[in-house]
Write a protein that holds these residues in place. Structure first.
Motif, PDB file in Angstrom:
ATOM      1  N   UNK A  14       0.837  -1.211   0.000  1.00 48.06           N
ATOM      2  CA  UNK A  14       0.000   0.000   0.000  1.00 48.06           C
ATOM      3  C   UNK A  14       0.869   1.257   0.000  1.00 48.06           C
ATOM      4  N   UNK A  15       1.954   1.216   0.774  1.00 53.08           N
ATOM      5  CA  UNK A  15       2.877   2.356   0.813  1.00 53.08           C
ATOM      6  C   UNK A  15       3.534   2.588  -0.531  1.00 53.08           C
ATOM      7  N   UNK A  16       3.829   1.485  -1.250  1.00 57.00           N
ATOM      8  CA  UNK A  16       4.446   1.627  -2.570  1.00 57.00           C
ATOM      9  C   UNK A  16       3.457   2.233  -3.573  1.00 57.00           C
ATOM     10  N   UNK A  17       2.214   1.768  -3.530  1.00 55.03           N
ATOM     11  CA  UNK A  17       1.187   2.319  -4.430  1.00 55.03           C
ATOM     12  C   UNK A  17       1.060   3.819  -4.202  1.00 55.03           C
ATOM     13  N   UNK A  18       1.104   4.215  -2.937  1.00 53.04           N
ATOM     14  CA  UNK A  18       0.999   5.645  -2.607  1.00 53.04           C
ATOM     15  C   UNK A  18       2.206   6.407  -3.180  1.00 53.04           C
ATOM     16  N   UNK A  19       3.394   5.858  -3.013  1.00 57.51           N
ATOM     17  CA  UNK A  19       4.603   6.523  -3.522  1.00 57.51           C
ATOM     18  C   UNK A  19       4.573   6.634  -5.051  1.00 57.51           C
ATOM     19  N   UNK A  20       4.223   5.522  -5.723  1.00 57.88           N
ATOM     20  CA  UNK A  20       4.211   5.538  -7.198  1.00 57.88           C
ATOM     21  C   UNK A  20       3.136   6.484  -7.719  1.00 57.88           C
ATOM     22  N   UNK A  21       2.036   6.592  -6.985  1.00 50.63           N
ATOM     23  CA  UNK A  21       0.968   7.506  -7.407  1.00 50.63           C
ATOM     24  C   UNK A  21       1.470   8.938  -7.432  1.00 50.63           C
ATOM     25  N   UNK A  22       2.409   9.248  -6.517  1.00 51.59           N
ATOM     26  CA  UNK A  22       2.942  10.614  -6.475  1.00 51.59           C
ATOM     27  C   UNK A  22       3.840  10.907  -7.680  1.00 51.59           C
ATOM     28  N   UNK A  23       4.288   9.851  -8.377  1.00 49.02           N
ATOM     29  CA  UNK A  23       5.092  10.060  -9.580  1.00 49.02           C
ATOM     30  C   UNK A  23       4.243  10.417 -10.795  1.00 49.02           C
TER      31      UNK A  23
END
Ligand SMILES: [Mg+2]
Length: 260
Positions: free
Chosen positions: A248-257
């Motif tokens: 979930x944390x990775x999805x959040x980070x990638x979404x910011x890209x």
């Protein structure tokens, strides 16, 4: 954190994104065939692939299974880079093909060895080129680990295959170069990335971190992301540029890209 992500996103037209699957885009589950992408992953991968030069999932799994879960459009390297699938077509790498037949013998011998020790055969996962022995789902995982390590060592010797350990899994592989690192380096050579990001959660992902470091030394912006969990190897966390909390944390980070 924002700085490195902003710089990475600014190079989107010349950036490669490489993502492990299990424990990275999907929560670890008791049985590997139950792993499904975390919420939002499939749509996010599609959007990233539209915006960035290259986006790929690089996994130890067989690619057809991942293509079922992620969609046929996603570029997927499976079986540690020995199998490639995109647009519904799956191919083995030329170095892998000569070993396929022997690995079916290893698989059959592994199943027979488990039977003889009273362990369920479905702890053996057949990935054609790789035979994986899983002990997470065993009734007694510690006892199963001991038994499977013995079986793995015996088979490695008998068939001349290589043992590689992951999270509650022992793999038997043919003695050929198979690594997420070569996928990243080959693509970087082909597409001349100015930025490269890799995210993973396990010891088998360290060679991919090495590949990112190598590209950084050559002048690219390298971003190493560790996906944290109670089982995360300390070495991976220590070497990461960014640490996120679970898929979930990775999805959040990638979404910011993404741009939108
Ligand atoms: Mg993983």
């Amino acid at each position: 954190v924002e700085d490195i992500l902003t710089s990475f996103a600014e190079r989107r037209g010349e950036a490669g994104i490489f993502l492990d699957y299990d424990g990275t885009l999907s929560d670890i589950v008791p049985r590997p065939d139950q792993a499904r992408p975390a919420a939002g992953v499939a749509a996010l991968l599609e959007q990233l692939a539209r915006e960035f030069r290259f986006v790929s999932v690089v996994s130890g799994r067989a690619t057809p299974e991942l293509a079922d879960w992620l969609g046929p459009k996603v570029d997927i390297w499976g079986v540690h880079g020995a199998q490639h699938s995109v647009g519904g077509r799956t191919e083995w790498s030329p170095s892998a093909t000569p070993h396929l037949e022997k690995m079916t013998e290893v698989r059959d011998a592994a199943r027979a060895a488990l039977r003889s020790k009273g362990l369920p055969e479905d702890l053996v996962e057949d990935k054609d080129l790789v035979v994986a022995l899983h002990y997470r789902a065993a009734a007694d995982p510690d006892a199963a680990q001991t038994a499977l390590e013995q079986i793995a060592n015996d088979l490695a010797e008998e068939f001349g295959v290589v043992r590689a350990d992951g999270r509650k899994v022992i793999e038997l592989r043919p003695p050929v170069e198979m690594s997420k690192a070569s996928v990243i380096l080959d693509k970087a050579r082909e597409l001349d990335f100015r930025a490269v990001l890799f995210a993973g959660d396990d010891l088998v992902d360290l060679p991919a971190f090495d590949a990112v470091d190598e590209l950084s030394r050559a002048g690219a912006l390298g971003v190493k992301v560790a996906v944290d969990s109670p089982e995360a190897p300390k070495e991976l966390i220590r070497r990461a540029d960014l640490v996120v909390d679970g898929p979930r944390g990775l999805v959040e980070l990638l979404s910011r890209l993404t741009a939108t």
